[in-house]
Motif scaffolding. Structure first.
Motif, PDB file in Angstrom:
ATOM      1  N   ASP A 210      -9.124   7.900   4.109  1.00 14.45           N
ATOM      2  CA  ASP A 210      -9.175   6.611   4.615  1.00 14.45           C
ATOM      3  C   ASP A 210      -9.200   5.655   3.584  1.00 14.45           C
ATOM      4  OD1 ASP A 210     -11.260   8.610   6.337  1.00 14.45           O
ATOM      5  OD2 ASP A 210     -13.120   8.435   4.447  1.00 14.45           O
ATOM      6  N   GLN A 211      -8.129   5.875   2.625  1.00 12.15           N
ATOM      7  CA  GLN A 211      -7.522   4.571   1.740  1.00 12.15           C
ATOM      8  C   GLN A 211      -6.507   4.097   2.965  1.00 12.15           C
ATOM      9  OE1 GLN A 211      -7.745   2.789  -0.703  1.00 12.15           O
ATOM     10  NE2 GLN A 211     -10.087   4.535  -1.333  1.00 12.15           N
ATOM     11  N   ILE A 212      -5.828   3.231   3.181  1.00 11.32           N
ATOM     12  CA  ILE A 212      -4.780   2.212   3.818  1.00 11.32           C
ATOM     13  C   ILE A 212      -3.967   1.340   3.262  1.00 11.32           C
ATOM     14  CG2 ILE A 212      -4.271   1.114   5.817  1.00 11.32           C
ATOM     15  CD1 ILE A 212      -6.732   1.263   7.317  1.00 11.32           C
ATOM     16  N   LYS A 213      -3.022   2.465   3.180  1.00 10.46           N
ATOM     17  CA  LYS A 213      -1.705   1.384   2.384  1.00 10.46           C
ATOM     18  C   LYS A 213      -1.013   0.862   3.996  1.00 10.46           C
ATOM     19  CE  LYS A 213       1.578  -0.140  -0.611  1.00 10.46           C
ATOM     20  NZ  LYS A 213       1.150  -1.330  -1.457  1.00 10.46           N
ATOM     21  N   HIS A 214      -0.070  -0.460   3.535  1.00  7.31           N
ATOM     22  CA  HIS A 214       0.253  -1.234   4.722  1.00  7.31           C
ATOM     23  C   HIS A 214       1.542  -0.926   4.077  1.00  7.31           C
ATOM     24  CE1 HIS A 214      -3.041  -2.638   7.033  1.00  7.31           C
ATOM     25  NE2 HIS A 214      -4.049  -2.727   6.503  1.00  7.31           N
ATOM     26  N   LEU A 215       2.829  -0.602   4.453  1.00  7.57           N
ATOM     27  CA  LEU A 215       4.222  -0.460   4.365  1.00  7.57           C
ATOM     28  C   LEU A 215       4.738  -2.099   5.148  1.00  7.57           C
ATOM     29  CD1 LEU A 215       5.090   3.585   4.752  1.00  7.57           C
ATOM     30  CD2 LEU A 215       3.956   1.934   3.054  1.00  7.57           C
ATOM     31  N   THR A 216       6.190  -2.417   4.462  1.00  6.18           N
ATOM     32  CA  THR A 216       6.447  -3.197   4.471  1.00  6.18           C
ATOM     33  C   THR A 216       7.521  -2.698   6.228  1.00  6.18           C
ATOM     34  OG1 THR A 216       8.141  -3.575   2.979  1.00  6.18           O
ATOM     35  CG2 THR A 216       7.009  -4.645   2.548  1.00  6.18           C
ATOM     36  N   GLN A 217       8.701  -3.082   7.253  1.00  6.11           N
ATOM     37  CA  GLN A 217       9.130  -2.739   7.937  1.00  6.11           C
ATOM     38  C   GLN A 217      10.223  -1.875   7.130  1.00  6.11           C
ATOM     39  OE1 GLN A 217       8.513  -3.680  11.586  1.00  6.11           O
ATOM     40  NE2 GLN A 217       9.821  -1.805  11.488  1.00  6.11           N
ATOM     41  N   LYS A 218      10.857  -1.823   6.007  1.00 12.92           N
ATOM     42  CA  LYS A 218      12.027  -1.835   5.485  1.00 12.92           C
ATOM     43  C   LYS A 218      11.494  -0.642   5.333  1.00 12.92           C
ATOM     44  CE  LYS A 218      15.909  -3.385   4.917  1.00 12.92           C
ATOM     45  NZ  LYS A 218      16.849  -4.956   4.443  1.00 12.92           N
ATOM     46  N   GLU A 219      10.353  -0.365   4.007  1.00 15.41           N
ATOM     47  CA  GLU A 219       9.779   0.961   3.984  1.00 15.41           C
ATOM     48  C   GLU A 219       9.715   1.735   4.875  1.00 15.41           C
ATOM     49  OE1 GLU A 219       6.439  -1.354   0.132  1.00 15.41           O
ATOM     50  OE2 GLU A 219       6.210  -1.053   1.990  1.00 15.41           O
ATOM     51  N   ALA A 220       9.097   1.262   5.556  1.00 14.98           N
ATOM     52  CA  ALA A 220       8.305   2.143   6.804  1.00 14.98           C
ATOM     53  C   ALA A 220       9.354   2.758   7.486  1.00 14.98           C
ATOM     54  CB  ALA A 220       7.200   1.721   8.083  1.00 14.98           C
ATOM     55  N   ASP A 221      10.771   2.349   7.539  1.00 12.99           N
ATOM     56  CA  ASP A 221      11.661   2.396   8.494  1.00 12.99           C
ATOM     57  C   ASP A 221      12.503   3.812   7.394  1.00 12.99           C
ATOM     58  OD1 ASP A 221      11.106   1.310  10.441  1.00 12.99           O
ATOM     59  OD2 ASP A 221      12.689  -0.824   9.782  1.00 12.99           O
ATOM     60  N   LEU A 222      12.297   2.878   6.568  1.00 13.45           N
ATOM     61  CA  LEU A 222      12.606   4.242   5.040  1.00 13.45           C
ATOM     62  C   LEU A 222      12.219   5.775   5.192  1.00 13.45           C
ATOM     63  CD1 LEU A 222      14.572   5.404   2.977  1.00 13.45           C
ATOM     64  CD2 LEU A 222      13.430   4.128   1.698  1.00 13.45           C
ATOM     65  N   LEU A 223      10.729   5.086   5.189  1.00 16.79           N
ATOM     66  CA  LEU A 223      10.200   7.219   5.661  1.00 16.79           C
ATOM     67  C   LEU A 223      10.037   7.877   6.527  1.00 16.79           C
ATOM     68  CD1 LEU A 223       7.417   8.309   3.766  1.00 16.79           C
ATOM     69  CD2 LEU A 223       5.954   6.617   4.343  1.00 16.79           C
ATOM     70  N   LYS A 224      10.347   6.817   7.744  1.00 17.68           N
ATOM     71  CA  LYS A 224      10.009   7.854   9.032  1.00 17.68           C
ATOM     72  C   LYS A 224      11.636   8.238   8.910  1.00 17.68           C
ATOM     73  CE  LYS A 224      11.736   6.134  13.728  1.00 17.68           C
ATOM     74  NZ  LYS A 224      10.971   5.797  14.709  1.00 17.68           N
ATOM     75  N   LEU A 225      12.857   7.968   8.271  1.00 19.43           N
ATOM     76  CA  LEU A 225      14.095   9.140   8.801  1.00 19.43           C
ATOM     77  C   LEU A 225      13.925   9.844   7.481  1.00 19.43           C
ATOM     78  CD1 LEU A 225      16.894   8.656   9.818  1.00 19.43           C
ATOM     79  CD2 LEU A 225      17.110   7.113   7.733  1.00 19.43           C
ATOM     80  N   LEU A 226      13.207   9.391   6.872  1.00 20.33           N
ATOM     81  CA  LEU A 226      13.265  10.752   5.842  1.00 20.33           C
ATOM     82  C   LEU A 226      11.818  11.669   6.127  1.00 20.33           C
ATOM     83  CD1 LEU A 226      12.832   9.420   2.137  1.00 20.33           C
ATOM     84  CD2 LEU A 226      14.550  10.338   3.195  1.00 20.33           C
TER      85      LEU A 226
END
Lengths: 230, 230
Positions: free
Chosen positions: B153-169
């Motif tokens: 239930d905790q939401i951490k908002h990522l930046t675009q770059k953080e999200a893109d990197l995490l997605k790629l991994l």
DNA sequence: AAGATTGTTAACGAAATGTTAAAGTCTTTA
DNA sequence: TAAAGACTTTAACATTTCGTTAACAATCTT
């Protein structure tokens, strides 16, 4: 990474019990390992707790429809092939929608042989993909692209050079690989120091592989090395 | 293959006018919206001012070669699929170089049907990806389009770059993703500073994911990173 | 037996990575 | 238009990793 499975594991979700068992029996006669679930929730539980190679989902399911189930499955595993079973009555545009998340779909009533054929195509494809650069060495499994050497759930991370050297030996298992060949291919030059460096690496590999006494890296004096599994 | 819902927009760059028009006509018959440019500079201007879903670039172009053009396009949009058209005479090693920035390439003379087929695969894939852009990571749920990382239930908002990197991994969970691949796809270049910047982002992601000790982002020295859930 | 080759371990130093903070860049807001 | 805020890059320093080299032992060839 998991060792090569003997039987492919299929998650089959079909609420029509009799049809479900017909399909299951047919699949099992074809050496597939089938887990039959009768509703979407049970299926998802099964998916979370067991490994599967492919899913066959009916669209109309109690508790959790096939499309939603597919999304949940995909949130865990993006690569697993999913084949939908759709009723003939389904509207075209809806089918198009499904197609997006599906790798294939079949309209009921369908020929089970046809379904089996399509499944085989997917399995063959994924085996091919996962087998590339994957070597079995006695009790070890060597995954070259991931630089991993596995033994009884133990993972040894290799460096690029260690992995390249081991790969070169594995590719020519039971054959002598010339020092010169190793040095030019992996070290880029074959002077004295590169040679000594290579000997250090051979020594390291022997240590990593020492848990299986059947594996030997044999030196041919002045010639090169050979990897052998008894 | 069925048409894709809204017309997909293709940027086609080909200096051989007659070939260009042949391709354009073929594509348009297949419900693709084609913008044909005859040199690299015009193409880049077109790309800056209009939205596209996919690019088809000839390598040999007046004013700005295809490879450089691809880099400039990538600096604006990291995700857009790029297909190169290469002359048969091109050397293998050079092609390998291109492959890094390209999603696919075809050697002239090629079958237009084949090219169309490959384009469809990319378009379908991107639609599919946008529909399944959610990842389950241990105790976390990662919603890429919303840039949200959820945990109890905790939401951490990522930046675009953080999200893109995490997605790629996440897309390649349990596989080593090369530094070079991450840098070209997300940073658009792979010089020293981009690399250090990436290391900073990896460090951030590790911190965000530290509430589930089962999750690890493992470094492969000199090679890249792998995300793993035990 | 003598010289060459290989086995093995350890130490060194260069390079890569982890991490935090400061400095830049861009956008939003007042 | 200036200040604030959000985000990314660069800098700085600590830490880790890896390949090479050295050193010495063991083994092979002749």
């Amino acid at each position: 990474m998991k060792p090569i499975p003997t039987k492919a594991r299929i998650l089959l979700v079909e609420d029509d019990t009799s049809l479900g068992y017909v399909i299951k029996d047919n699949f099992e006669q074809d050496q597939l390992d089938v887990c039959l679930c009768e509703d979407g929730e049970l299926a998802f539980q099964a998916f979370e707790t067991n490994p599967f190679d492919l899913c066959v989902l009916d669209i109309m399911l109690p508790k959790l429809d096939g499309f939603t189930l597919a999304q949940k499955i995909r949130s865990i595993n993006k690569d697993i092939p999913i084949i939908f079973l759709t009723a003939k009555s389904m509207k075209e545009d809806k089918i198009n929608g499904f197609q997006i998340g599906a790798d294939d779909y079949m309209v009921k009533p369908f020929n089970i042989e046809e379904l089996l054929l399509r499944i085989k195509v997917f399995l063959k494809r994924s085996v091919k993909e996962s087998m590339t650069d994957f070597y079995k060495l006695g009790a070890y499994n060597f995954n070259h692209p991931n630089l991993e050497l596995l033994h009884a759930d133990q993972i040894k991370h290799l460096t690029q050079k260690e992995a390249d050297l081991l790969k070169l030996l594995c590719e020519q298992q039971d054959k002598v690989v010339k020092r010169e060949e190793i040095l030019t291919k992996i070290w880029g030059n074959d002077d004295y120091f590169a040679g000594r460096s290579m000997d250090v690496f051979i020594s390291k590999l022997r240590k990593y592989l020492s848990h299986d006494l059947q594996i030997e890296i044999i030196n041919y004096h002045g010639i090169g090395f050979k990897i052998k599994v008894n």
